[in-house]
Design a protein around this motif. Structure first.
Motif, mmCIF file in Angstrom:
data_model
loop_
_atom_site.group_PDB
_atom_site.id
_atom_site.type_symbol
_atom_site.label_atom_id
_atom_site.label_comp_id
_atom_site.label_asym_id
_atom_site.label_seq_id
_atom_site.Cartn_x
_atom_site.Cartn_y
_atom_site.Cartn_z
ATOM 1 N N ASN A 296 14.641 -11.027 -1.478
ATOM 2 C CA ASN A 296 14.673 -9.603 -2.142
ATOM 3 C C ASN A 296 14.968 -9.779 -3.744
ATOM 4 O O ASN A 296 14.588 -8.714 -4.261
ATOM 5 C CB ASN A 296 16.225 -9.349 -1.577
ATOM 6 C CG ASN A 296 16.086 -8.974 0.088
ATOM 7 O OD1 ASN A 296 15.098 -8.475 0.413
ATOM 8 N ND2 ASN A 296 17.059 -9.121 0.860
ATOM 9 N N GLN B 219 8.485 -1.600 2.128
ATOM 10 C CA GLN B 219 9.224 -1.115 1.159
ATOM 11 C C GLN B 219 8.741 -1.657 -0.340
ATOM 12 O O GLN B 219 8.172 -0.998 -1.376
ATOM 13 C CB GLN B 219 10.396 -0.840 1.047
ATOM 14 C CG GLN B 219 11.248 0.313 2.148
ATOM 15 C CD GLN B 219 12.653 0.053 2.248
ATOM 16 O OE1 GLN B 219 13.332 -0.826 1.393
ATOM 17 N NE2 GLN B 219 13.423 0.669 3.216
ATOM 18 N N GLN B 220 8.760 -2.984 -0.101
ATOM 19 C CA GLN B 220 8.236 -3.881 -1.365
ATOM 20 C C GLN B 220 6.745 -3.464 -1.671
ATOM 21 O O GLN B 220 6.309 -3.479 -2.444
ATOM 22 C CB GLN B 220 8.472 -5.302 -1.069
ATOM 23 C CG GLN B 220 10.078 -5.466 -1.281
ATOM 24 C CD GLN B 220 10.288 -6.788 -1.255
ATOM 25 O OE1 GLN B 220 9.660 -7.888 -0.807
ATOM 26 N NE2 GLN B 220 11.596 -7.459 -1.517
ATOM 27 N N LYS B 221 5.873 -3.316 -0.482
ATOM 28 C CA LYS B 221 4.577 -3.263 -0.756
ATOM 29 C C LYS B 221 4.268 -1.918 -1.355
ATOM 30 O O LYS B 221 3.499 -1.708 -2.251
ATOM 31 C CB LYS B 221 3.810 -3.104 0.700
ATOM 32 C CG LYS B 221 2.403 -2.712 0.576
ATOM 33 C CD LYS B 221 1.660 -2.870 2.004
ATOM 34 C CE LYS B 221 0.072 -2.488 1.516
ATOM 35 N NZ LYS B 221 0.024 -1.037 1.178
ATOM 36 N N GLN B 222 5.170 -0.810 -0.976
ATOM 37 C CA GLN B 222 4.966 0.448 -1.610
ATOM 38 C C GLN B 222 5.455 0.298 -3.070
ATOM 39 O O GLN B 222 4.712 1.027 -3.832
ATOM 40 C CB GLN B 222 5.935 1.308 -0.828
ATOM 41 C CG GLN B 222 5.429 1.858 0.460
ATOM 42 C CD GLN B 222 6.392 2.687 0.878
ATOM 43 O OE1 GLN B 222 7.417 3.000 0.424
ATOM 44 N NE2 GLN B 222 5.874 3.100 2.259
ATOM 45 N N ALA B 223 6.254 -0.722 -3.368
ATOM 46 C CA ALA B 223 6.546 -0.745 -4.761
ATOM 47 C C ALA B 223 5.465 -1.786 -5.405
ATOM 48 O O ALA B 223 5.870 -2.100 -6.629
ATOM 49 C CB ALA B 223 8.127 -1.420 -4.993
ATOM 50 N N ALA B 224 4.585 -2.124 -4.765
ATOM 51 C CA ALA B 224 3.590 -3.244 -5.230
ATOM 52 C C ALA B 224 4.213 -4.500 -5.662
ATOM 53 O O ALA B 224 3.480 -5.238 -6.508
ATOM 54 C CB ALA B 224 3.038 -2.413 -6.473
ATOM 55 N N LYS B 225 5.191 -4.955 -4.909
ATOM 56 C CA LYS B 225 5.853 -6.131 -5.094
ATOM 57 C C LYS B 225 5.074 -7.351 -4.255
ATOM 58 O O LYS B 225 5.071 -8.377 -4.487
ATOM 59 C CB LYS B 225 7.252 -6.056 -4.850
ATOM 60 C CG LYS B 225 8.227 -5.481 -5.886
ATOM 61 C CD LYS B 225 9.701 -5.410 -5.713
ATOM 62 C CE LYS B 225 10.708 -4.799 -6.658
ATOM 63 N NZ LYS B 225 11.930 -4.766 -6.418
#
Length: 476
Positions: free
Chosen positions: A429, A218-224
């Protein structure tokens, strides 16, 4: 002159007899059964070896496994048959120094040639006036025969005594096997419970790491984070999943080891793995070293084998001395069955025989030296068994103490790492920690929890092994 010759011959025979009785010189070794006055842990005389194994092990599932093994274990049943063989050896040795009595009966027919000495004699003899020898000549007989070797030097009685002692040694050997069997089952049972707990820990970590992987995605999708973080989390998850297959294989092998020990092909192994970490570890009371001579079956077996070897030396020495045998028989014999029970047909004989080895005594000399060498060998074996028993107890007492301290230290480490896992997840997180810190903390936490289970297993093994090394388990 004849009297002088007879006396000279008698003197020569007597001197030869004395020479035949001379035994070769051999070395003699006395056993040393001295042990230290106390173990390093103290001089308390209480000893857990006195406890029945059903009192020492409180797990009902483990007790049921041991009960089954004591009835069905093939190796133990083989040993029980060896004990029966030893008992029969005692019976056989006992019969050797008692008289042998047998019943003998026979019938035959004989026709001597007319132009032979026997034929010519029969032709000119009469059984009674006017009655010639029958031709052919029948022969009927029945009677009792007896032989008895008088055990002057106690050779046969000592052989029987040695057989009795070896029978008792075989019983102690069975007791030692029971002690080892109980210990092996208990150790395998605790290992199986430990593997169950390791598998549960791995499955819990798989769930935690799967959730972590979802978060990273999910963080990758958010480019984090980048794909590298996703790959690292996924690789760690696959590595953890791979661990469970090795554990499952070890569970199968341990279950089958218990099946072999209990003498069954297959079946479920009931166990209470959930309470593995709560198994109580009572204090180990070792008593004093001299009690090992009383409770350890292997020491008692070695002591009895030594006693039997000493008796064997006496038996081998007696072979140099003269043996005296009496043989005799009584019965009836006649050429006609109608005369068989008449007083005139009665016969008897008795003879005594004195035999002593004189020339070529290599065989009995070799047997005597071999018996003495065996006795010396048993002395060393007895001393080695005592030393080994003492050192086993010392090692196990040390392991009980050290693994208790190790478990306490590792438990503190696990608590700290579990807190670190929670902290690292929270920091990750909130983007305050790198994903590598999360991975490293999770890996360390998994390894430490697995190590804690292993240390707990070693503690339980020490509990089992100290009981075994003190000689417990066989006196049920």
């Amino acid at each position: 002159m004849k009297k002088v010759t007879h006396k000279l011959m008698a003197a020569i025979c007597f001197a030869a007899l004395l020479c035949g009785c001379i035994t070769p010189r051999v070395s003699v070794k006395q056993e040393n059964s001295t042990v230290p006055t106390q173990f390093a842990s103290g001089s308390d005389t209480s000893n857990i070896a006195k406890l029945n194994w059903k009192e020492y092990f409180s797990d009902e599932n483990l007790i049921a496994l041991i009960d089954t093994a004591l009835k069905k274990n093939q190796e133990l049943n083989i040993t029980l048959q060896e004990i029966e063989i030893s008992r029969n050896e005692v019976r056989a040795r006992k019969g050797e120094y008692l008289p042998f009595v047998g019943l003998q009966a026979g019938a035959g027919i004989e026709k001597a040639g007319r132009f032979t000495r026997n034929g010519a004699v029969d032709e000119n003899l009469e059984i009674k006036p006017g009655t010639r020898f029958p031709e052919p000549l029948n022969d009927y007989m029945f009677g009792l025969t007896a032989s008895w070797e008088i055990d002057i030097w106690k050779k046969l009685r000592n052989a029987k005594k040695a057989a009795v002692v070896r029978y008792l040694a075989s019983v102690e050997g069975k007791n030692f096997m029971v002690t080892n069997l109980i210990a092996e089952i208990a150790n395998s049972y605790y290992e199986l419970e430990a593997l169950d707990n390791m598998l549960a820990i791995i499955e819990q970590n798989i769930e935690v790491q799967s959730n972590g992987l979802d978060v990273v995605k999910q963080q990758k999708q958010a480019a984090k984070v980048t794909q590298l973080a996703v790959n690292r989390f996924q690789a760690q998850l696959l590595n953890t999943k791979n661990l469970q297959f090795e554990i499952r294989q070890r569970i199968v092998e341990t279950e089958n080891r218990l099946h072999f020990l209990t003498g069954v092909f297959k079946g479920n192994i009931p166990r209470s793995s959930a309470s593995f970490n709560d198994i109580a570890l009572d204090s180990a009371y070792a008593g004093i070293p001299s009690q090992l001579l009383k409770y350890r079956p292997d020491i008692r077996q070695a002591e009895l084998n030594l006693a039997a070897a000493k008796i064997d030396v006496k038996v081998a020495r007696a072979n140099f001395y003269p043996s005296f045998r009496i043989e005799g028989g009584a019965g009836f014999q006649a050429f006609n069955a109608a005369y068989l029970i008449k007083p005139e047909s009665m016969l008897y004989n008795i003879a005594g025989e004195l035999v002593a080895p004189l020339v070529n005594r290599n065989a009995i000399a070799a047997a005597y030296k071999s018996a003495n060498a065996k006795q010396i060998q048993e002395v060393y074996n007895y001393e080695r068994t005592i030393l080994n028993a003492y050192l086993e107890v010392v090692n196990q007492l040390s392991s009980v103490d050290n693994f208790a301290k190790s478990h306490q230290t590792k438990a503190e480490e696990v608590n700290i790492l579990m807190q670190s896992v929670t902290i690292s997840n929270s920091l990750f997180n909130s983007a305050r920690a790198d994903y590598l810190e999360v991975l490293l903390t999770q890996q360390e936490a998994l390894e430490s929890k697995m190590e804690l289970i292993e240390i707990k297993t070693k503690q339980l093994n020490a509990k089992v092994n100290i009981y075994k090394s003190l000689g417990g388990g066989w006196n049920f």
